[in-house]
Each structure stands twice: as C-alpha cells, then as structure tokens.
Design a protein around this motif. Structure first.
Motif, PDB file in Angstrom:
ATOM      1  N   GLU A   1      10.281  -3.511   3.650  1.00  0.00           N
ATOM      2  CA  GLU A   1      11.732  -3.489   3.813  1.00  0.00           C
ATOM      3  C   GLU A   1      12.405  -4.570   2.966  1.00  0.00           C
ATOM      4  O   GLU A   1      13.493  -4.360   2.415  1.00  0.00           O
ATOM      5  N   ILE A   2      11.756  -5.741   2.857  1.00  0.00           N
ATOM      6  CA  ILE A   2      12.319  -6.807   2.021  1.00  0.00           C
ATOM      7  C   ILE A   2      12.348  -6.377   0.565  1.00  0.00           C
ATOM      8  O   ILE A   2      13.346  -6.574  -0.143  1.00  0.00           O
ATOM      9  N   VAL A   3      11.254  -5.768   0.105  1.00  0.00           N
ATOM     10  CA  VAL A   3      11.201  -5.307  -1.282  1.00  0.00           C
ATOM     11  C   VAL A   3      12.241  -4.217  -1.528  1.00  0.00           C
ATOM     12  O   VAL A   3      12.921  -4.204  -2.562  1.00  0.00           O
ATOM     13  N   ARG A   4      12.389  -3.289  -0.602  1.00  0.00           N
ATOM     14  CA  ARG A   4      13.425  -2.252  -0.729  1.00  0.00           C
ATOM     15  C   ARG A   4      14.805  -2.887  -0.915  1.00  0.00           C
ATOM     16  O   ARG A   4      15.576  -2.519  -1.809  1.00  0.00           O
TER      17      ARG A   4
ATOM     18  N   ASP B   1       2.784  -5.803   6.061  1.00  0.00           N
ATOM     19  CA  ASP B   1       3.133  -4.712   5.149  1.00  0.00           C
ATOM     20  C   ASP B   1       4.466  -4.074   5.522  1.00  0.00           C
ATOM     21  O   ASP B   1       5.279  -3.757   4.645  1.00  0.00           O
ATOM     22  N   ASP B   2       4.720  -3.909   6.822  1.00  0.00           N
ATOM     23  CA  ASP B   2       5.969  -3.266   7.254  1.00  0.00           C
ATOM     24  C   ASP B   2       7.186  -4.070   6.823  1.00  0.00           C
ATOM     25  O   ASP B   2       8.150  -3.532   6.262  1.00  0.00           O
TER      26      ASP B   2
ATOM     27  N   SER C   1      14.914   0.107  10.230  1.00  0.00           N
ATOM     28  CA  SER C   1      13.593  -0.417  10.611  1.00  0.00           C
ATOM     29  C   SER C   1      13.674  -1.305  11.847  1.00  0.00           C
ATOM     30  O   SER C   1      12.850  -2.191  12.020  1.00  0.00           O
ATOM     31  N   ILE C   2      14.662  -1.063  12.716  1.00  0.00           N
ATOM     32  CA  ILE C   2      14.849  -1.920  13.883  1.00  0.00           C
ATOM     33  C   ILE C   2      13.625  -1.891  14.796  1.00  0.00           C
ATOM     34  O   ILE C   2      13.259  -2.921  15.391  1.00  0.00           O
ATOM     35  N   GLY C   3      12.978  -0.746  14.911  1.00  0.00           N
ATOM     36  CA  GLY C   3      11.778  -0.665  15.756  1.00  0.00           C
ATOM     37  C   GLY C   3      10.659  -1.551  15.224  1.00  0.00           C
ATOM     38  O   GLY C   3       9.962  -2.230  15.998  1.00  0.00           O
ATOM     39  N   VAL C   4      10.479  -1.565  13.902  1.00  0.00           N
ATOM     40  CA  VAL C   4       9.464  -2.421  13.289  1.00  0.00           C
ATOM     41  C   VAL C   4       9.769  -3.886  13.546  1.00  0.00           C
ATOM     42  O   VAL C   4       8.884  -4.685  13.881  1.00  0.00           O
TER      43      VAL C   4
ATOM     44  N   SER D   1       0.816  -1.221   0.000  1.00  0.00           N
ATOM     45  CA  SER D   1       0.000   0.000   0.000  1.00  0.00           C
ATOM     46  C   SER D   1       0.848   1.269   0.000  1.00  0.00           C
ATOM     47  O   SER D   1       0.365   2.337  -0.366  1.00  0.00           O
ATOM     48  N   GLY D   2       2.101   1.146   0.442  1.00  0.00           N
ATOM     49  CA  GLY D   2       2.914   2.346   0.615  1.00  0.00           C
ATOM     50  C   GLY D   2       2.649   3.056   1.919  1.00  0.00           C
ATOM     51  O   GLY D   2       3.206   4.123   2.183  1.00  0.00           O
TER      52      GLY D   2
END
Length: 252
Positions: A214-217, A209-210, A188-191, A100-101
C-alpha cells in the motif's frame, strides 16, 4: 438502485458532459475487462499492459468528454507523461522492495488457479491503473486553469500565465495527494487493523508485504501525479495562441 441513482445524479448535474463521462467510463471498463485482465492472465509484462491499457483509456476519456482541442491535447500529453513516470517508478519500486504481488487474499487465490500470472507485473499494472483517474483530474484542471487565465488576463505572456497556473496546481496537488493516501487507506483498512491487533514489532509491521504494498502504491502514484502537474502546465502554456499586443487579445 445505487447505480441508477449515480446515473441520475451525473446526468442531472453534468448534463451532456456527465452522460459522455458515463459512456467513457463504460468503455474504459471494457478496456480493462477485455484487454488488461486477459493479458495479465496470459503472463504478459504487467508494466507494458498497464501502460497500453492506460493510454487506451485516456484517449477514450479525454477527447469525447472534453472535446478535440488544444486544451484537451495539452492535458492528454501531460497524462501520458504521468503514466510513463508512474510506470517507470513502479517497476523500480516493486523490484527494490522485493514485493511478491501476493499481498492480498485474492492474489493468493489466483496463485493456486492461474500458473502463468506474473504477480509482480500484476501489482505494477494495478499501480498504474489505480492512479489514472486522479492523474487525469489534475491534468485537465491544469490545462483549464491555463486557458482561463489567458481569457481573464489576455495581456499576460505565456511564462507569466504558466507561473500563475503553477500556484493553482500546487494547491490542487496538496489536496490530491491526501486523496490518494486516504483512498488507499480506506481500501486497506482491514489490513491496517489486522497489523495493529497482531502486536508485532514496529519494524516487522512496517516491512510486512501487505503494508509495504500500500505504501508503494501511494508513493508511486503520487510521484507520477506531482510531476505531471508542471509538465501539463508548461505544455498548455506553450499551446496558447499568441497575443496581439495592439488589442491585448489572443491573435487568431
């Protein structure tokens, strides 16, 4: 004070090149603030905005910092190819994973105050811009490796130099992929902690989604980076001056 320390270290160690790098960084920030961000806010296609902004940044960075020569041109072409590859893969990946972004708090807040933003496009643009620095690092290194190999062994032909530079590039790629992964993990350590503490099923965690964002990035940036390495290497080898077989030195 940290900014002053940063400037002092860059100029002390890099001298003129370091100073030029700081100037190029400031101009790159201006490109993002004055062009990329307003374009995203008005609802412009994120992939197109990311590609145009990245192209502008690359031109601003490479020639002023590294000089207008064939070595820099080879790195420039390789970087542009890497940007296009990353953009194409990012568009396909964001669509295929149905992201979703809106995977972070900032995007959630934006959705309430800016109606015209295409959040999937914004995510695609973010992926392109995020991988630009490491991509530029790899292409410049590969172009320099090709030129230095020619200087050290002028009797070698272009094909052999490209093969040797590819071996250098593979070592560089291996460490750079780790760099990208660790950079995103740190950001993204907090996520990641939240996902661990919520005690969700593994499949639900891996498809959240979170985490998928990050994996897609990481994967999109890494694919563009890896493919830019051989492209830059062979372009740089093709740009090498011919060798005079009688003197074993590059022909003028």
């Amino acid at each position: 004070m940290l900014a002053l320390l940063f400037l002092a270290v860059i100029v002390a160690v890099g001298r003129l090149r370091g100073l030029l790098a700081v100037v190029a960084l400031a101009i790159s920030a201006a490109v993002i603030v004055l062009f990329v961000l307003p374009a995203i806010v008005t609802g412009a296609p994120g992939a197109l905005v990311g590609v145009i902004g990245a192209f502008a940044i690359v031109f601003v960075i490479l020639y002023p910092v590294h000089g207008p020569n064939l070595r820099t041109t080879a790195a420039l072409i390789g970087t542009l190819c890497g940007i296009l590859i990353t953009a194409a893969i990012s568009v396909a990946a964001v669509a295929a994973t149905r992201l979703s972004g809106l995977g972070d708090e900032a995007a959630g807040l934006l959705s309430g105050v800016a109606d015209g933003i295409d959040f999937r496009g914004m995510l695609t643009c973010a992926i392109i811009i995020a991988g630009l620095g490491v991509l530029n690092d790899v292409t410049i290194t590969q172009a320099s490796a090709v030129w230095e190999l020619r200087a050290a062994a002028p009797h070698l032909d272009r094909r052999e130099i490209a093969r040797r530079a590819m071996r250098i590039g593979r070592d560089h790629i291996a460490s750079t992929v780790y760099t990208i992964a660790f950079a995103y993990a740190g950001a993204s350590i907090g996520v990641l902690i939240l996902l661990v503490l919520t005690d969700r099923p593994l499949l639900a965690t891996l498809t959240s989604d979170d985490l998928v964002t990050e994996i897609v990035r990481t994967l999109c940036g890494s694919i563009g980076l890896v493919l830019a390495m051989p492209i830059t290497t062979w372009i740089a080898a093709a740009f090498l001056p011919a060798v005079d077989s009688h003197s074993d030195r590059p022909a003028p």
